[in-house]
Design an enzyme around this catalytic site. Structure first.
Site, PDB file in Angstrom:
ATOM      1  N   SER A 154       0.855  -1.132   0.033  1.00  0.00           N
ATOM      2  CA  SER A 154       0.053  -0.040   0.053  1.00  0.00           C
ATOM      3  C   SER A 154       0.878   1.111  -0.080  1.00  0.00           C
ATOM      4  O   SER A 154       1.621   1.329   0.692  1.00  0.00           O
ATOM      5  CB  SER A 154      -0.908   0.177   1.131  1.00  0.00           C
ATOM      6  N   GLU A 238      -2.500  -4.142  12.865  1.00  0.00           N
ATOM      7  CA  GLU A 238      -3.415  -3.968  11.581  1.00  0.00           C
ATOM      8  C   GLU A 238      -4.653  -4.549  11.810  1.00  0.00           C
ATOM      9  O   GLU A 238      -5.518  -4.141  10.878  1.00  0.00           O
ATOM     10  CB  GLU A 238      -2.307  -4.485  10.437  1.00  0.00           C
TER      11      GLU A 238
HETATM   12  C1  LIG Z   1      -6.189  -3.757  -0.230  1.00  0.00           C
HETATM   13  C2  LIG Z   1      -5.087  -4.446   0.115  1.00  0.00           C
HETATM   14  C3  LIG Z   1      -3.986  -3.855   0.701  1.00  0.00           C
HETATM   15  C4  LIG Z   1      -2.644  -4.408   1.177  1.00  0.00           C
HETATM   16  N1  LIG Z   1      -1.758  -3.912   1.650  1.00  0.00           N
HETATM   17  C5  LIG Z   1      -0.651  -4.542   1.925  1.00  0.00           C
HETATM   18  C6  LIG Z   1       0.740  -3.882   2.378  1.00  0.00           C
HETATM   19  O1  LIG Z   1       0.672  -2.856   2.624  1.00  0.00           O
HETATM   20  N2  LIG Z   1       1.786  -4.369   2.629  1.00  0.00           N
HETATM   21  C7  LIG Z   1       1.743  -5.976   2.896  1.00  0.00           C
HETATM   22  O2  LIG Z   1       2.697  -6.713   2.934  1.00  0.00           O
HETATM   23  N3  LIG Z   1       0.508  -6.580   2.138  1.00  0.00           N
HETATM   24  C8  LIG Z   1      -0.649  -6.034   1.921  1.00  0.00           C
HETATM   25  N4  LIG Z   1      -1.761  -6.669   1.438  1.00  0.00           N
HETATM   26  C9  LIG Z   1      -1.306  -8.087   1.224  1.00  0.00           C
HETATM   27  C10 LIG Z   1      -2.316  -8.917   2.161  1.00  0.00           C
HETATM   28  O3  LIG Z   1      -1.709  -9.203   3.351  1.00  0.00           O
HETATM   29  C11 LIG Z   1      -2.518 -10.435   1.481  1.00  0.00           C
HETATM   30  O4  LIG Z   1      -3.124 -10.177   0.078  1.00  0.00           O
HETATM   31  C12 LIG Z   1      -3.148 -11.358   2.414  1.00  0.00           C
HETATM   32  O5  LIG Z   1      -2.488 -11.893   3.262  1.00  0.00           O
HETATM   33  C13 LIG Z   1      -3.464 -12.740   1.502  1.00  0.00           C
HETATM   34  O6  LIG Z   1      -2.544 -13.034   0.564  1.00  0.00           O
HETATM   35  P1  LIG Z   1      -2.766 -13.632  -0.877  1.00  0.00           P
HETATM   36  O7  LIG Z   1      -3.259 -12.386  -1.643  1.00  0.00           O
HETATM   37  O8  LIG Z   1      -1.319 -13.935  -1.340  1.00  0.00           O
HETATM   38  O9  LIG Z   1      -3.956 -14.521  -0.805  1.00  0.00           O
HETATM   39  P2  LIG Z   1      -3.647 -15.898  -0.399  1.00  0.00           P
HETATM   40  O10 LIG Z   1      -2.828 -16.288   0.615  1.00  0.00           O
HETATM   41  O11 LIG Z   1      -3.366 -16.944  -1.716  1.00  0.00           O
HETATM   42  O12 LIG Z   1      -5.214 -16.640  -0.152  1.00  0.00           O
HETATM   43  C14 LIG Z   1      -6.238 -16.964  -1.139  1.00  0.00           C
HETATM   44  C15 LIG Z   1      -7.154 -17.537  -0.617  1.00  0.00           C
HETATM   45  O13 LIG Z   1      -6.799 -18.825   0.225  1.00  0.00           O
HETATM   46  C16 LIG Z   1      -7.256 -18.703   1.644  1.00  0.00           C
HETATM   47  N5  LIG Z   1      -6.380 -19.425   2.439  1.00  0.00           N
HETATM   48  C17 LIG Z   1      -5.137 -19.438   2.311  1.00  0.00           C
HETATM   49  N6  LIG Z   1      -4.386 -20.086   3.236  1.00  0.00           N
HETATM   50  C18 LIG Z   1      -5.276 -20.605   4.075  1.00  0.00           C
HETATM   51  C19 LIG Z   1      -5.310 -21.459   5.027  1.00  0.00           C
HETATM   52  N7  LIG Z   1      -4.136 -21.898   5.734  1.00  0.00           N
HETATM   53  N8  LIG Z   1      -6.580 -21.731   5.571  1.00  0.00           N
HETATM   54  C20 LIG Z   1      -7.757 -21.342   4.872  1.00  0.00           C
HETATM   55  N9  LIG Z   1      -7.825 -20.685   4.181  1.00  0.00           N
HETATM   56  C21 LIG Z   1      -6.592 -20.240   3.509  1.00  0.00           C
HETATM   57  C22 LIG Z   1      -7.498 -16.961   1.777  1.00  0.00           C
HETATM   58  O14 LIG Z   1      -8.253 -16.950   2.801  1.00  0.00           O
HETATM   59  C23 LIG Z   1      -8.032 -16.754   0.411  1.00  0.00           C
HETATM   60  O15 LIG Z   1      -9.165 -16.699   0.457  1.00  0.00           O
HETATM   61  C24 LIG Z   1      -2.767  -6.083   0.935  1.00  0.00           C
HETATM   62  C25 LIG Z   1      -3.701  -6.618   0.409  1.00  0.00           C
HETATM   63  C26 LIG Z   1      -4.829  -5.779   0.088  1.00  0.00           C
HETATM   64  C27 LIG Z   1      -6.129  -6.459  -0.398  1.00  0.00           C
END
Ligand SMILES: Cc1cc2nc3c(=O)[nH]c(=O)nc-3n(C[C@H](O)[C@H](O)[C@H](O)COP(=O)(O)OP(=O)(O)OC[C@H]3O[C@@H](n4cnc5c(N)ncnc54)[C@H](O)[C@@H]3O)c2cc1C
Lengths: 363, 301
Positions: A154, A238
């Site tokens: 972000s 957060e």
């Molecule tokens: C608007 C926005 C702002 C953000 N800002 C930042 C930032 O400033 N800095 C930063 O570092 N990150 C940031 N993020 C990232 C955010 O922390 C990640 O998107 C989030 O942790 C999910 O990771 P992923 O996108 O890789 O999804 P994935 O981890 O691939 O998840 C995909 C799906 O699988 C599910 N899932 C995964 N593992 C499991 C499990 N063990 N059990 C059950 N379900 C599971 C998830 O719930 C999700 O529905 C931001 C995200 C958004 C949307």
């Protein structure tokens, strides 16, 4: 127990109200225009003495009890200004894990808004499973050299500094080999790629590619291998609606939506959003009051995050019910609400944490 | 009673599905591919399906094609023209390249020259103006030029039936776009790994997708009934069936599309992921001929 303002709190609220009355309508509150002028808003708030209320005075804060942040959030929402810049989790991460020297150097600029920050944790392959991150920081003389790919960062496009997690030791168990750094965003070896959100907003987050960027060794936050502990502090905060100041924002949107339905029966979605927003307002007050006892924040933050997510998404559905897709601002409020169950750890992950660490179910 | 599709209906559905899969957008980038859109337009025009009603097709057949086109995010006009065709045939008009208008704008209007509306029992035709803003990335709105011209009137019963057909067509689009979003999410859940396993192997994700499939199955059932009712029940009965279908399909489609966003995590919240294209299409089909819960007759009145 008393839900009302103390005399000091009431006086603070009055002062704040007067200051805000002069500024109503001068800052955009949504879309790319909002992001573009967010830093300016932050500095104005701080210069007037209304930002960093609960943080140490020596870093530019006011050392007031945390409930003052609630007053601030409520009054900002009431005045229709942009919300409080949310960087409490970064302040906590640096404050709790950085040494005195690092804090003195970086916290004042972070708090007064003259230096802007981003959080470089997530990677394409490491989202929910943050500990699998593969960005590396390799020692080279008195510096570390960073190699890797961060995503969903972000405000990366306007940031001066990045609180970065990188692997410094590939030979130990994965949680133990991660360290945290304060990395300058103004250097060769860093490439920014903007990301467009589904609402069309482009200034919310981006990708950051590190290819040989350098960070002085004394800008490591805490000890080598302390990165995971710092990450847990940051994501823990957060997840708190109080830290983020979102609660009052939901109440504001509910009132705006209600004003638009004047004369006809409000849709059921709006009534429900009002209930959710009020729940969250009261929940934040309870949580912040508990902090007066020095309650430390563990897995309970995941409960707060779920409650906040449900409130925001109920408000999103209300926006849709009132404005439909034809009002771009309300459509964006709805679309943005969908991100709340992903950012800062997804709802599924919060439930896993609650189940295992609070309820003692499974591992 | 036998509510299965006939062999011909299955053939029609499969042909529509193939066309949508072959030429519909496979990615957000594809939405800007003018050559693909031109090929799709040619293929859709060649099928003659925009004139299904003139060719004697039932509401069920219209719904099957609309559903498959929704699933494949077909981004050339279909729902609008097929409804316009039904109006045109009933008043014996020949206005070419016609879609429908709702309120002050033409819907599903890309490349269309006329927009028809049913005002009470009068059918009006208005010239289509320039593109107008809209949330749907696959079906354009357009402004209407000033003067609208009456082109005929319908007996009240037929006017009512047309309104039912219009509702049913939006239901079919909702079911289709929900199915498309669901498949997208299921495919992602099968390949995305976190913590060393595919995310679909976690119950939290698997259950979301299982619920989505159940919602889709429920939607198909109410849709089939409403689509059949268009031609087979009294207008009042058919309207009741269509309202039930609309409410169910709209809520189901929104939930399924939101699940698709959630299962994609961060990616799901970006412009580049097709999940929001499905979601937007679902929201717009919900608002096109909307139904409120208050309009449902629960059998008490
Ligand atoms: C608007 C926005 C702002 C953000 N800002 C930042 C930032 O400033 N800095 C930063 O570092 N990150 C940031 N993020 C990232 C955010 O922390 C990640 O998107 C989030 O942790 C999910 O990771 P992923 O996108 O890789 O999804 P994935 O981890 O691939 O998840 C995909 C799906 O699988 C599910 N899932 C995964 N593992 C499991 C499990 N063990 N059990 C059950 N379900 C599971 C998830 O719930 C999700 O529905 C931001 C995200 C958004 C949307």
């Amino acid at each position: 127990m008393d839900f009302r303002d103390s005399p000091e709190e009431a006086a603070f609220r009055d002062r704040l109200r007067d200051w805000l009355a002069e500024r109503a309508g001068t800052f955009p509150t949504s879309g790319d225009e909002y992001w573009a002028r967010q830093g300016e808003w932050h500095r104005a708030l701080h210069a007037a003495g209304f930002f960093g209320l609960s943080w140490p005075e020596r870093y530019g804060g006011h050392e007031l009890p945390p409930v003052y942040d609630v007053i601030l959030d409520e009054e900002l929402a009431r005045a229709g200004t942009p919300p409080r810049p949310s960087l409490g989790y970064l302040v906590q991460g640096l404050g709790r894990h950085g040494g005195e020297e690092l804090c003195r150097r970086f916290l004042p600029g972070m708090i007064d808004g003259t230096e802007r920050w981003c959080q470089g944790f997530s990677e394409p392959g490491a989202g929910s499973d943050l500990a699998s991150l593969t960005t590396t920081a390799t020692r080279d003389g008195d510096a570390y050299v960073v190699q890797g790919h961060k995503i969903w960062t972000s405000y990366s496009d306007v940031a001066d500094w990045c609180l970065l997690l990188a692997r410094t030791d590939p030979d130990v168990p994965r949680h133990k080999g991660i360290s945290a750094f304060v990395v300058s965003m103004h250097q060769p070896g860093i490439e920014q790629r903007p990301l467009k959100m589904m609402s069309g907003v482009t200034k919310e987050f981006g990708q950051v590619l590190f290819d040989g960027a350098r960070v002085p060794a004394d800008q490591m936050v805490g000890a080598p291998g302390e990165g995971w502990a710092l990450a847990m502090t940051v994501v823990g905060h957060e997840r708190e609606p109080a830290t983020l100041g979102f609660s009052a924002r939901y109440g504001k949107l509910v009132r705006q939506l209600a004003a638009r339905t004047k004369g006809s029966a409000p849709p059921p979605e709006l009534a429900w959003a009002a209930v959710e927003a009020e729940m969250l307002r009261l929940h934040v007050r309870r949580r912040l009051s508990e902090q007066l006892d020095g309650v430390s924040h563990g897995p309970e933050g995941s409960l707060d995050k779920l409650l906040m997510t449900w409130a925001e998404q109920a408000v999103g559905h209300a926006a849709l019910a009132v404005g439909g897709t034809e009002d771009p601002e309300l459509l964006n409020a709805y679309l943005y609400s969908r991100a709340q169950s992903v950012m800062g750890g997804t709802s599924q992950i919060q439930k896993n944490i609650i189940a295992s660490r609070i309820l003692g179910l499974g591992d | 009673m036998d509510v299965r599709l006939t062999a011909e209906q299955r053939q029609l559905r499969d042909a529509a599905a193939r066309l949508a899969s072959d030429l519909g957008p496979g990615s957000v980038l594809d939405l800007d591919d003018r050559h693909r859109i031109a090929r799709l337009e040619k293929a859709v025009e060649a099928t003659g399906w925009r004139n299904l009603r003139s060719d004697g097709a039932s509401g069920v057949e219209v719904a099957l094609v609309v559903e498959e086109f929704g699933r494949g995010l077909v981004d050339v006009p279909f729902l609008g023209p097929v409804l316009a065709d039904d109006l045109r045939r009933q008043v014996g008009s020949t206005v070419p390249a016609a879609t429908i208008a709702v309120g002050s704008s033409a819907r599903d209007a890309h490349g269309m020259r006329h927009a028809l509306t049913l005002d009470g029992d009068r059918v009006l035709s208005t010239e289509v103006g320039p593109r107008a803003p809209g949330a749907d990335l696959t079906r354009h709105n357009a402004a209407l030029r000033d003067a609208s011209e009456p082109i005929g009137t319908l007996p009240p019963e037929l006017a009512e039936r047309w309104r039912v057909l219009a509702l049913v067509a939006t239901c079919a689009d909702l079911v289709g776009t929900a199915r498309g979003a669901h498949t997208l999410a299921r495919d992602h859940a099968k390949i995305r790994e976190q913590y060393g396993r595919t995310i679909g192997s976690y119950q939290a994700v698997a259950h979301l997708l299982a619920e989505g499939l159940a919602l889709i199955e429920g939607s198909v059932s109410v849709l089939r009934h409403a689509a059949w009712a268009v031609d087979e029940l009294t207008p009042a009965e058919a309207l009741r069936a269509a309202r039930i279908a609309k409410l169910y399909c709209a809520r189901a489609a929104r939930t399924v599309c939101e699940t698709a966003v959630q299962v994609h995590g961060g990616i799901g919240n970006t412009w580049e992921c097709l999940a929001h294209v499905h979601l937007r299409r679902a929201l717009v089909s919900t608002e096109l001929f909307p139904v409120r819960l208050e309009e449902i007759d629960c059998g008490l009145s």
